[in-house]
Design an enzyme around this catalytic site. Structure first.
Site, PDB file in Angstrom:
ATOM      1  N   SER A  55     -23.612  -2.668 -78.468  1.00 23.26           N
ATOM      2  CA  SER A  55     -23.885  -4.062 -78.121  1.00 23.26           C
ATOM      3  C   SER A  55     -24.124  -4.843 -79.409  1.00 23.26           C
ATOM      4  O   SER A  55     -24.143  -4.277 -80.505  1.00 23.26           O
ATOM      5  CB  SER A  55     -25.121  -4.150 -77.232  1.00 23.26           C
ATOM      6  N   LYS A  56     -24.326  -6.120 -79.235  1.00 20.41           N
ATOM      7  CA  LYS A  56     -24.568  -7.027 -80.370  1.00 20.41           C
ATOM      8  C   LYS A  56     -25.646  -6.491 -81.306  1.00 20.41           C
ATOM      9  O   LYS A  56     -25.606  -6.729 -82.516  1.00 20.41           O
ATOM     10  CB  LYS A  56     -25.007  -8.391 -79.847  1.00 20.41           C
ATOM     11  N   ARG A  57     -26.610  -5.816 -80.700  1.00 20.49           N
ATOM     12  CA  ARG A  57     -27.707  -5.251 -81.478  1.00 20.49           C
ATOM     13  C   ARG A  57     -27.201  -4.355 -82.620  1.00 20.49           C
ATOM     14  O   ARG A  57     -27.820  -4.215 -83.652  1.00 20.49           O
ATOM     15  CB  ARG A  57     -28.572  -4.397 -80.546  1.00 20.49           C
ATOM     16  N   GLU A  77     -14.387 -10.051 -84.828  1.00 17.24           N
ATOM     17  CA  GLU A  77     -15.476 -10.034 -85.803  1.00 17.24           C
ATOM     18  C   GLU A  77     -15.146  -9.092 -86.967  1.00 17.24           C
ATOM     19  O   GLU A  77     -15.429  -9.404 -88.113  1.00 17.24           O
ATOM     20  CB  GLU A  77     -16.777  -9.582 -85.135  1.00 17.24           C
TER      21      GLU A  77
END
Ligand code: GLU
Length: 527
Positions: free
Chosen positions: A294-296, A304
């Site tokens: 995840s983004k974490r 990206e």
């Protein structure tokens, strides 16, 4: 949709006829290995993203495996956009996915923009086919209209719970309605779904999976599941099978979050009378802490990574090896090798862990393997342009070539280049000095003399002869002449010219900076 109880049994069931692999001359037995490649006809595989977001690394790896499998087997790679969820699918996301696929270099043989004989390749353009298929199943008695309201379904569930029934799914209330009566209710506009009949006594549904082996699911648990919702839209399990069957898909390679959907899909194939493809459910990609990526954990979408300066070849190489290995040793595998050697036999069923350090390592290997001219044209120029430093016309080819040989070994990702070269584009009087470097190398006894001596040694070299070799030849005698260590002489020159204590070799650095800027910057620091 995901409420199937996956028994996680590696089937030993003798009750099912094993699926005949498409195109194979003979059926395999339950005990034989799951076949992964067929001779005739050629495999047809698809990547079927839902445009509900960007293309994530997990999806990218699924796409890579499908692409590589098609290329390695001489098969066909199809891109289909599963855009049936109108609330979450957007045209913008579709474009982002197509762009990401192109950036990854995963060319598709059929699909959006390229067409093909099995189109259209957007599910929203195929709704008539789903409707026709569902109605055909109803007509054949393999599916039926269900008029149960949500309240009634909930009451049935509660009653089953109360009875202590281990099965609390659909009680098949409408399964035996008189077809003519059901049709009349439909014609009268009564809200309804369409449910598939899981055949009585179907026994375990055994999914033949090239990665997981054979996985058995209890058919009773599958429910007579819905294939068309009350709002007239098909469910994922139905639409995907109608499409995969119509498109002649032979192998379904996708994330193992879909393994639990697969027995229902097998039931749909059987109802449609279509051959069941070979499945290969690949593991999820997890973050370094073992949790879902995840983004974490940092970047999750292909875009990206592209924007951070990873190379497409390196990124594909890295993701391909996340769960597949041709020999257990190679870390750098060319696209050509991937496209010729990929096989489902070597795909691991263990979760893959995203390892940014390994990605960096592989990316650096690709950057360092580029020749200088390519590094200059494909990395330096675009990166400097993107950073607004240089539109590619500030210098001649020789200069960009020298910059390539100087900075290439110092870069892990393309984006490093602009940050590293920024001092070559700063005005001499705007150069910022690193405090630590000043303290360590410049604010010392003897430094003004060393800088003055450097100036004196360099000034006679004309701009035309200002090369790394000429600069080094001029500076080389200084330490001995001054009776100082090399670092004590060269580091202050470096700090004067670049602002810090790290740069390529002093000859290359000053050559790139140019004669006049070099002399001006040394003078600035010499005071
Ligand atoms: N559209 C589905 C998804 O993105 C496809 C799953 C499949 O490959 O069947 O999850």
């Amino acid at each position: 949709m995901n409420d199937t109880t996956n028994t996680e049994t590696i089937a030993t069931s003798e009750t099912m006829e094993p699926t005949k692999p498409i195109g194979s001359a003979e059926a395999t037995t339950a005990k034989s290995a799951v076949p992964t490649q067929t001779a005739q006809p050629k495999p047809r595989v698809r990547f079927a993203p839902s445009p509900t977001g960007k293309l994530h690394v997990g999806g990218a790896r699924t796409a890579i495996y499908n692409w590589a499998f098609a290329r390695a087997t001489g098969g066909t790679f199809i891109l289909r956009i599963d855009d049936t969820d109108p609330t979450r699918s957007t045209e913008e996301n579709t474009q982002i996915i197509l762009r990401a696929m192109r950036w990854l270099g995963l060319d598709w043989d059929e699909g959006p923009e390229v067409g093909g004989d099995y189109g259209p390749y957007f599910q929203t353009e195929r709704v008539d086919q789903y409707r026709e298929a569902a109605e055909r199943l109803v007509a054949e008695g393999k599916a039926y209209y269900c008029f149960c309201t949500p309240e009634q379904l909930e009451a049935d569930r509660a009653a089953a719970r109360e009875r202590g029934d281990s099965f609390q799914g659909y009680q098949r209330t409408c399964r035996n309605l008189d077809p003519a009566e059901a049709q009349a209710r439909v014609d009268a506009g009564e809200p309804h779904t369409i449910r598939i009949k899981v055949p009585d006594g179907r026994g375990d549904v055994v999914v033949k999976d090239a990665v997981h082996g054979e996985v058995a699911f209890n058919a009773r648990e599958l429910d007579d599941f819905i294939i068309f919702r009350t709002d007239g839209t098909p469910t994922y399990n139905f639409a995907t099978v109608v499409d995969d069957a119509a498109m002649g898909i032979t192998h379904i390679i996708r994330g193992d979050d879909h393994l639990s959907n697969t027995p229902r899909q097998v039931i749909v194939y059987e109802a449609l009378g279509a051959p069941v493809p070979i499945f290969a459910h690949i593991s999820m990609i997890l973050g370094s802490d073992g949790k879902k990526l995840s983004k974490r954990h940092g970047a999750t979408s292909v875009e990206e990574y592209r924007d951070q300066g990873y190379l497409s070849d390196a990124f594909v190489n890295y993701l391909a090896l996340l769960g597949w290995a041709p020999d257990g040793e190679s870390t750098v595998i060319s696209r050509e090798r991937l496209a010729s050697e990929f096989s489902l036999d070597h795909v691991s069923k263990n979760p893959a862990i995203m390892d940014p350090k390994k990605l960096d390592f592989i990316n650096a290997e690709y950057l360092h393997a580029m020749d200088d001219a390519t590094f200059a044209s494909d990395v330096i120029k675009p990166e400097l342009a993107a950073a607004g430093l240089d539109d590619g016309t500030a210098h001649d080819d020789a200069w960009y070539g020298l910059a390539a040989s100087a900075f290439k070994p110092r870069c892990t990702v393309s984006r490093d280049v602009a940050a590293q070269m920024a001092y070559l584009y700063t005005a001499d009087d705007a150069l910022e000095y690193d405090e630590k470097a000043l303290k360590r190398w410049v604010n010392k006894q003897g430094v003004p003399e060393a800088l003055a001596a450097a100036q004196e040694a360099l000034a006679p070299i004309s701009s035309d002869s200002w090369t790394p070799e000429a600069i080094e030849a001029a500076l080389d005698p200084l330490p001995a002449n001054l009776g100082m260590g090399k670092g004590k002489v060269f580091q202050p020159i470096r700090v004067a010219c670049v602002g810090g204590s790290a740069s390529p070799g002093i000859g290359e650095t000053l050559a790139l900076l140019g004669r006049d800027h070099t002399l001006a910057r040394i003078a600035n620091l010499a005071g």
